[in-house]
Design a protein around this motif. Structure first.
Motif, PDB file in Angstrom:
ATOM      1  N   LEU A 119      24.895 -21.796 -44.794  1.00  0.00           N
ATOM      2  CA  LEU A 119      23.746 -21.328 -44.937  1.00  0.00           C
ATOM      3  C   LEU A 119      22.654 -20.925 -46.300  1.00  0.00           C
ATOM      4  O   LEU A 119      21.467 -21.265 -45.548  1.00  0.00           O
ATOM      5  CB  LEU A 119      23.483 -19.310 -44.916  1.00  0.00           C
ATOM      6  CG  LEU A 119      22.293 -18.512 -44.835  1.00  0.00           C
ATOM      7  CD1 LEU A 119      21.794 -18.847 -43.292  1.00  0.00           C
ATOM      8  CD2 LEU A 119      22.427 -16.929 -44.528  1.00  0.00           C
ATOM      9  N   LEU A 120      23.427 -21.390 -47.467  1.00  0.00           N
ATOM     10  CA  LEU A 120      22.206 -21.675 -48.552  1.00  0.00           C
ATOM     11  C   LEU A 120      21.608 -23.035 -48.540  1.00  0.00           C
ATOM     12  O   LEU A 120      20.843 -22.678 -48.823  1.00  0.00           O
ATOM     13  CB  LEU A 120      23.422 -21.099 -49.471  1.00  0.00           C
ATOM     14  CG  LEU A 120      21.773 -21.304 -50.983  1.00  0.00           C
ATOM     15  CD1 LEU A 120      21.435 -20.301 -50.972  1.00  0.00           C
ATOM     16  CD2 LEU A 120      23.511 -20.841 -51.863  1.00  0.00           C
ATOM     17  N   TYR A 121      22.601 -23.574 -48.000  1.00  0.00           N
ATOM     18  CA  TYR A 121      22.489 -24.641 -48.261  1.00  0.00           C
ATOM     19  C   TYR A 121      20.915 -25.017 -46.993  1.00  0.00           C
ATOM     20  O   TYR A 121      20.299 -26.523 -47.364  1.00  0.00           O
ATOM     21  CB  TYR A 121      23.223 -25.513 -47.680  1.00  0.00           C
ATOM     22  CG  TYR A 121      23.361 -27.664 -47.717  1.00  0.00           C
ATOM     23  CD1 TYR A 121      23.100 -27.717 -48.976  1.00  0.00           C
ATOM     24  CD2 TYR A 121      23.198 -28.049 -46.450  1.00  0.00           C
ATOM     25  CE1 TYR A 121      22.696 -29.255 -49.035  1.00  0.00           C
ATOM     26  CE2 TYR A 121      22.961 -29.389 -45.787  1.00  0.00           C
ATOM     27  CZ  TYR A 121      22.231 -29.756 -47.723  1.00  0.00           C
ATOM     28  OH  TYR A 121      22.303 -31.708 -47.225  1.00  0.00           O
ATOM     29  N   SER A 122      21.085 -24.346 -46.136  1.00  0.00           N
ATOM     30  CA  SER A 122      19.772 -24.571 -45.210  1.00  0.00           C
ATOM     31  C   SER A 122      18.774 -24.230 -45.872  1.00  0.00           C
ATOM     32  O   SER A 122      17.515 -24.766 -45.743  1.00  0.00           O
ATOM     33  CB  SER A 122      20.420 -24.162 -44.112  1.00  0.00           C
ATOM     34  OG  SER A 122      20.642 -22.639 -43.707  1.00  0.00           O
ATOM     35  N   PHE A 123      18.820 -22.995 -46.274  1.00  0.00           N
ATOM     36  CA  PHE A 123      17.252 -22.904 -46.892  1.00  0.00           C
ATOM     37  C   PHE A 123      17.375 -23.774 -48.213  1.00  0.00           C
ATOM     38  O   PHE A 123      16.070 -24.532 -48.408  1.00  0.00           O
ATOM     39  CB  PHE A 123      17.930 -21.574 -47.230  1.00  0.00           C
ATOM     40  CG  PHE A 123      18.542 -20.375 -46.244  1.00  0.00           C
ATOM     41  CD1 PHE A 123      17.519 -20.569 -45.553  1.00  0.00           C
ATOM     42  CD2 PHE A 123      18.949 -19.678 -46.497  1.00  0.00           C
ATOM     43  CE1 PHE A 123      17.600 -19.088 -44.039  1.00  0.00           C
ATOM     44  CE2 PHE A 123      18.908 -18.392 -45.804  1.00  0.00           C
ATOM     45  CZ  PHE A 123      18.318 -18.583 -44.651  1.00  0.00           C
ATOM     46  N   ILE A 124      18.294 -24.202 -48.852  1.00  0.00           N
ATOM     47  CA  ILE A 124      17.847 -24.631 -49.868  1.00  0.00           C
ATOM     48  C   ILE A 124      16.934 -26.488 -49.446  1.00  0.00           C
ATOM     49  O   ILE A 124      16.345 -27.302 -50.128  1.00  0.00           O
ATOM     50  CB  ILE A 124      18.888 -25.538 -50.779  1.00  0.00           C
ATOM     51  CG1 ILE A 124      19.422 -24.362 -51.471  1.00  0.00           C
ATOM     52  CG2 ILE A 124      19.123 -26.648 -51.590  1.00  0.00           C
ATOM     53  CD1 ILE A 124      20.719 -24.022 -52.301  1.00  0.00           C
ATOM     54  N   GLN A 125      17.765 -26.988 -48.074  1.00  0.00           N
ATOM     55  CA  GLN A 125      16.975 -28.315 -47.619  1.00  0.00           C
ATOM     56  C   GLN A 125      16.057 -27.745 -47.003  1.00  0.00           C
ATOM     57  O   GLN A 125      15.496 -28.454 -47.351  1.00  0.00           O
ATOM     58  CB  GLN A 125      18.511 -28.127 -46.144  1.00  0.00           C
ATOM     59  CG  GLN A 125      18.468 -29.814 -45.877  1.00  0.00           C
ATOM     60  CD  GLN A 125      19.565 -29.259 -44.178  1.00  0.00           C
ATOM     61  OE1 GLN A 125      19.600 -28.529 -44.151  1.00  0.00           O
ATOM     62  NE2 GLN A 125      19.594 -30.629 -43.513  1.00  0.00           N
ATOM     63  N   ASN A 126      15.519 -26.895 -46.434  1.00  0.00           N
ATOM     64  CA  ASN A 126      13.919 -26.895 -46.346  1.00  0.00           C
ATOM     65  C   ASN A 126      13.738 -26.873 -47.170  1.00  0.00           C
ATOM     66  O   ASN A 126      12.191 -26.895 -47.133  1.00  0.00           O
ATOM     67  CB  ASN A 126      14.446 -25.354 -45.188  1.00  0.00           C
ATOM     68  CG  ASN A 126      15.313 -25.672 -44.460  1.00  0.00           C
ATOM     69  OD1 ASN A 126      14.469 -27.304 -44.119  1.00  0.00           O
ATOM     70  ND2 ASN A 126      15.253 -24.020 -43.507  1.00  0.00           N
TER      71      ASN A 126
END
Length: 128
Positions: A119-126
């Protein structure tokens, strides 16, 4: 996938309320204070992640492999973590502790950590 996250989130929430009430009333008579605390930990984590699954189901399309993996980690993680705790506590209270469940609990916890990391990675990716 969205419907799965919402369905399992609602199911886990429903069961968390039932198990919480069961632990607060019926299990007080047969469990030690330590066993009750462990049981409550399972219920809390189950409810927290039920809410997370609902939020994900209502706010994400859950179409990418990252999003699907995140949901699977939360679903399987809760099942392994919380339900192994329930089994350990109930079996110990009856004097027949199912020790094979012991190693399953941290595996479930690891899946929950991975779910949060995804979930954290999905936010960072954006952001990047």
């Amino acid at each position: 996938m969205v419907l799965l996250a919402q369905f399992i989130g609602a199911l886990y929430g429903l069961l968390a309320v039932i198990f919480g009430a069961f632990g607060a009333h019926a299990l007080k008579k047969i469990m030690s204070e330590e066993q009750l605390k462990s049981f409550e930990t399972g219920v809390k984590y189950q409810m927290y992640h039920a809410i997370v699954l609902l939020v994900l189901g209502f706010n994400f399309n859950l179409e990418t492999s990252l999003e699907r993996s995140m949901v699977y980690c939360f679903i399987l993680g809760v099942f392994l973590f919380s339900f192994s705790i329930y089994g350990l506590c109930l079996s110990a209270a009856k004097g027949k502790k199912m020790r094979f469940l012991g190693p399953i609990t941290p595996l479930g916890g690891l899946l929950l950590v991975i779910g949060w990391g995804l979930l954290l990675y999905s936010f960072i990716q954006n952001i990047v």
